[in-house]
Design a protein around this motif. Structure first.
Motif, PDB file in Angstrom:
ATOM      1  N   GLU A 128       6.060 -11.510  40.278  1.00  7.45           N
ATOM      2  CA  GLU A 128       6.218 -12.899  40.713  1.00  7.45           C
ATOM      3  C   GLU A 128       7.176 -13.657  39.798  1.00  7.45           C
ATOM      4  OE1 GLU A 128       2.619 -15.093  41.661  1.00  7.45           O
ATOM      5  OE2 GLU A 128       1.584 -13.191  41.922  1.00  7.45           O
ATOM      6  N   SER A 129       7.137 -13.354  38.505  1.00  7.17           N
ATOM      7  CA  SER A 129       8.072 -13.999  37.571  1.00  7.17           C
ATOM      8  C   SER A 129       9.508 -13.631  37.923  1.00  7.17           C
ATOM      9  CB  SER A 129       7.747 -13.585  36.139  1.00  7.17           C
ATOM     10  OG  SER A 129       6.451 -13.999  35.761  1.00  7.17           O
ATOM     11  N   ASN A 130       9.738 -12.354  38.223  1.00  3.04           N
ATOM     12  CA  ASN A 130      11.087 -11.926  38.577  1.00  3.04           C
ATOM     13  C   ASN A 130      11.508 -12.422  39.951  1.00  3.04           C
ATOM     14  OD1 ASN A 130      11.771 -10.597  36.183  1.00  3.04           O
ATOM     15  ND2 ASN A 130      10.652  -8.765  36.793  1.00  3.04           N
ATOM     16  N   GLU A 131      10.557 -12.589  40.854  1.00  2.00           N
ATOM     17  CA  GLU A 131      10.868 -13.164  42.159  1.00  2.00           C
ATOM     18  C   GLU A 131      11.337 -14.622  41.988  1.00  2.00           C
ATOM     19  OE1 GLU A 131      11.144 -12.236  46.258  1.00  2.00           O
ATOM     20  OE2 GLU A 131      10.399 -10.948  44.657  1.00  2.00           O
ATOM     21  N   ALA A 132      10.656 -15.351  41.112  1.00  2.00           N
ATOM     22  CA  ALA A 132      11.080 -16.729  40.829  1.00  2.00           C
ATOM     23  C   ALA A 132      12.463 -16.743  40.193  1.00  2.00           C
ATOM     24  CB  ALA A 132      10.064 -17.407  39.909  1.00  2.00           C
ATOM     25  N   ALA A 133      12.707 -15.778  39.291  1.00  2.00           N
ATOM     26  CA  ALA A 133      14.018 -15.707  38.644  1.00  2.00           C
ATOM     27  C   ALA A 133      15.117 -15.347  39.635  1.00  2.00           C
ATOM     28  CB  ALA A 133      13.973 -14.674  37.509  1.00  2.00           C
ATOM     29  N   PHE A 134      14.786 -14.519  40.622  1.00  2.00           N
ATOM     30  CA  PHE A 134      15.747 -14.171  41.667  1.00  2.00           C
ATOM     31  C   PHE A 134      16.163 -15.420  42.441  1.00  2.00           C
ATOM     32  CE2 PHE A 134      17.256 -12.521  45.682  1.00  2.00           C
ATOM     33  CZ  PHE A 134      17.850 -11.311  45.365  1.00  2.00           C
ATOM     34  N   ILE A 151      24.674 -10.624  42.215  1.00  2.00           N
ATOM     35  CA  ILE A 151      23.684 -10.517  41.139  1.00  2.00           C
ATOM     36  C   ILE A 151      23.771  -9.106  40.580  1.00  2.00           C
ATOM     37  CG2 ILE A 151      21.228 -10.569  40.568  1.00  2.00           C
ATOM     38  CD1 ILE A 151      20.843 -12.640  42.767  1.00  2.00           C
ATOM     39  N   ILE A 152      23.901  -9.001  39.284  1.00  2.00           N
ATOM     40  CA  ILE A 152      24.083  -7.703  38.634  1.00  2.00           C
ATOM     41  C   ILE A 152      22.786  -7.270  37.964  1.00  2.00           C
ATOM     42  CG2 ILE A 152      25.309  -6.476  36.794  1.00  2.00           C
ATOM     43  CD1 ILE A 152      27.678  -8.390  37.348  1.00  2.00           C
ATOM     44  N   GLY A 183      20.392  -9.141  49.927  1.00  2.00           N
ATOM     45  CA  GLY A 183      21.708  -8.615  49.581  1.00  2.00           C
ATOM     46  C   GLY A 183      22.304  -9.237  48.325  1.00  2.00           C
ATOM     47  N   GLY A 184      23.440  -8.681  47.960  1.00  2.00           N
ATOM     48  CA  GLY A 184      24.210  -9.222  46.855  1.00  2.00           C
ATOM     49  C   GLY A 184      23.966  -8.588  45.511  1.00  2.00           C
ATOM     50  N   VAL A 185      22.981  -7.671  45.413  1.00  2.00           N
ATOM     51  CA  VAL A 185      22.665  -7.062  44.112  1.00  2.00           C
ATOM     52  C   VAL A 185      23.532  -5.822  43.913  1.00  2.00           C
ATOM     53  CG1 VAL A 185      20.882  -6.017  42.680  1.00  2.00           C
ATOM     54  CG2 VAL A 185      20.312  -7.935  44.187  1.00  2.00           C
ATOM     55  N   VAL A 186      24.155  -5.752  42.744  1.00  3.46           N
ATOM     56  CA  VAL A 186      24.996  -4.621  42.364  1.00  3.46           C
ATOM     57  C   VAL A 186      24.406  -3.983  41.113  1.00  3.46           C
ATOM     58  CG1 VAL A 186      27.292  -3.907  41.605  1.00  3.46           C
ATOM     59  CG2 VAL A 186      27.054  -5.723  43.313  1.00  3.46           C
ATOM     60  N   HIS A 187      24.174  -2.669  41.162  1.00  4.87           N
ATOM     61  CA  HIS A 187      23.650  -1.957  39.993  1.00  4.87           C
ATOM     62  C   HIS A 187      24.802  -1.251  39.271  1.00  4.87           C
ATOM     63  CE1 HIS A 187      19.844  -2.429  42.246  1.00  4.87           C
ATOM     64  NE2 HIS A 187      19.331  -2.510  41.026  1.00  4.87           N
ATOM     65  N   ALA A 206      24.243 -14.167  38.520  1.00  2.00           N
ATOM     66  CA  ALA A 206      23.330 -13.844  37.420  1.00  2.00           C
ATOM     67  C   ALA A 206      23.459 -12.381  37.033  1.00  2.00           C
ATOM     68  CB  ALA A 206      21.885 -14.155  37.808  1.00  2.00           C
ATOM     69  N   VAL A 207      23.093 -12.108  35.795  1.00  2.00           N
ATOM     70  CA  VAL A 207      22.948 -10.745  35.281  1.00  2.00           C
ATOM     71  C   VAL A 207      21.499 -10.586  34.831  1.00  2.00           C
ATOM     72  CG1 VAL A 207      23.668  -9.076  33.533  1.00  2.00           C
ATOM     73  CG2 VAL A 207      25.359 -10.625  34.552  1.00  2.00           C
ATOM     74  N   PHE A 208      20.801  -9.611  35.405  1.00  2.00           N
ATOM     75  CA  PHE A 208      19.411  -9.321  35.045  1.00  2.00           C
ATOM     76  C   PHE A 208      19.375  -8.119  34.109  1.00  2.00           C
ATOM     77  CE2 PHE A 208      18.287 -12.023  38.533  1.00  2.00           C
ATOM     78  CZ  PHE A 208      16.955 -12.369  38.363  1.00  2.00           C
ATOM     79  N   LEU A 209      18.716  -8.279  32.965  1.00  2.00           N
ATOM     80  CA  LEU A 209      18.618  -7.193  31.989  1.00  2.00           C
ATOM     81  C   LEU A 209      17.196  -7.064  31.455  1.00  2.00           C
ATOM     82  CD1 LEU A 209      21.727  -8.007  29.738  1.00  2.00           C
ATOM     83  CD2 LEU A 209      21.653  -6.384  31.644  1.00  2.00           C
TER      84      LEU A 209
END
Length: 425
Positions: A128-134, A151-152, A183-187, A206-209
């Motif tokens: 849920e925390s990461n869903e909010a961050a998304f 989003i990376i 959509g929009g997420v690139v790994h 955004a960049v998620f790490l």
């Protein structure tokens, strides 16, 4: 109603309180949705770093509910705070505030070193925390060269299993049954500075790490990589969002793993160890600009920030501070790393505090987990030859030594079984 009648009613609620593990597992398969497979054991109680199953067998818990039980099981201070808060005020919804909610938000802002204008949103889990961050990332859409849609995230990443968090998660076996995902997420490749430079541009929201990829086998990002990510996000107006669900709240021997690199992200997600076993998570946004991206009505939660969960988290943070557990985590972690690295059959140990991944020289990690369970130790295998330890932060050196002493015999048993000819042979 007296104490004995309450205990009798509790037994009636459980229906068969003296049932064996096998009996409970039979009932489990008849009642529970099969998304976890067959449980390894039925656990009935715990104390500190120890747990016991329905058949009375004792285990040293070296996984801590997967980095959740920061203070072990049934910590007396945490349980007393939870009980007291529940007896006072349990749930009020977010139409209202409560003192534990506000106090915990202030404490997290202090511990993270947040600048003026930073804020906290409470959830019930890491996903849920990461869903909010998304959603926070989606709100960072206004760019000088048009909308930011990219989003990376990194190869090997695990950010959760709801649709937005799953879009960030890299493992195809988790993703494919539920596509199309948001959509929009690139790994991009893990820890690859050139790939990061090529990917982050004016179209990046955004960049998620994860500072350390736990589900990938405890793989840390270089401090230089984290600093480069901060520089590139600042240059292009992207948000740097750090997932500290597994690494936060003292797990690595620092309050948060990102702090060791000197990097301040734009947002941080938390959960797991935050409540000491009670479900709670958080999204921390740093600075006024990032904190203003989500406005009233754009996100919410029914249970997030409830008085009991926030009181549990305050109690957990208090114990970590008062007992100096960050130093203990560093010392015990280093002790475990040295002991594991010296064992035959171990090819590499990756350790930050009490988050430890170790590689074996054969693809027997799942079998090792099973044999270790039979020997009274709980851990897990995120890969065919990788073991992961994330024990309670209160784990003692003596308890660590119990595992180190038992390790050679467990591995020998597993290797012997793997090399034994089958009946068909």
């Amino acid at each position: 109603m007296n104490r004995h009648s309450l205990e009798a009613r509790e037994e009636n609620l459980l229906d068969t309180p003296a049932a064996s593990g096998a009996e409970w597992l039979a009932r489990y398969s008849g009642a529970m949705l099969n998304v976890f497979g067959t449980p390894q054991r039925v656990l009935v109680r715990g104390a500190g770093a120890l747990v016991w199953d329905a058949d009375g067998k004792e285990y040293l818990d070296l996984l801590g509910g997967i980095a959740v039980n920061a203070l072990g099981h049934a910590h007396p201070f945490v349980t007393s705070v939870i009980s007291s808060q529940l007896a006072t005020l349990g749930h009020v919804s977010n139409f209202f505030a409560s003192p534990p909610q506000i106090a915990l938000a202030e404490k997290l802002l202090q511990l993270t070193g947040a600048p003026e204008g930073s804020k906290v949103f409470f959830t019930n889990s890491g996903t849920e925390s990461n869903e909010a961050a998304f959603k926070l990332a989606r709100r960072n859409a206004d760019g000088p060269d048009g909308p930011r849609r990219k989003i990376i995230a990194l190869e090997g990443a695990f950010h959760g299993r709801t649709m937005g968090a799953l879009a960030l998660t890299a493992k195809q076996a988790y993703r494919e049954p539920f596509e199309p995902l948001p959509g929009g997420v690139v790994h991009i490749p893990f820890n690859d500075a050139d790939a990061l430079r090529a990917a982050v541009d004016s179209q990046t929201a955004a960049v998620f790490l994860e500072p350390i990829q736990g589900e990938a086998g405890v793989k840390p990002l270089d401090a230089e990589y984290l600093r480069l990510a901060r520089e590139l996000c600042t240059e292009h107006g992207a948000l740097l969002i750090v997932d500290e669900v597994q690494t936060g709240v003292g797990r690595t021997g620092a309050w948060f793993a990102i702090q060791e690199s000197g990097v301040l992200p734009d947002a941080m997600t938390l959960a797991k160890g935050l409540g000491g076993g009670f479900p709670i998570g958080a999204l921390v946004t740093f600075g006024e600009k990032t904190s203003a991206l989500l406005n009233p009505g754009q996100h919410g939660t029914t249970f997030g920030g409830n008085p009991v969960g926030t009181a549990a988290a305050l109690a957990t943070l208090h114990v970590i501070e008062q007992q100096g557990l960050l130093a203990q985590v560093r010392a015990t972690g280093e002790h475990l790393k040295a002991g594991l690295a010296a064992l035959d059959g171990v090819t590499e140990v990756r350790q930050r505090g009490l988050l430890i991944g170790l590689d074996l020289d054969a693809d027997v990690a799942p079998a090792f987990v099973t044999a270790a369970l039979d020997a009274g130790f709980i851990l897990n295998a995120p890969g065919p030859r990788t073991l992961r330890l994330a024990p309670p932060l209160i784990l003692s050196v003596e308890q660590a030594d119990r595992f180190l002493a038992a390790f050679p015999a467990i591995l020998s048993t597993v290797l012997s079984a793997a090399s034994a000819p089958t009946a068909a042979e």
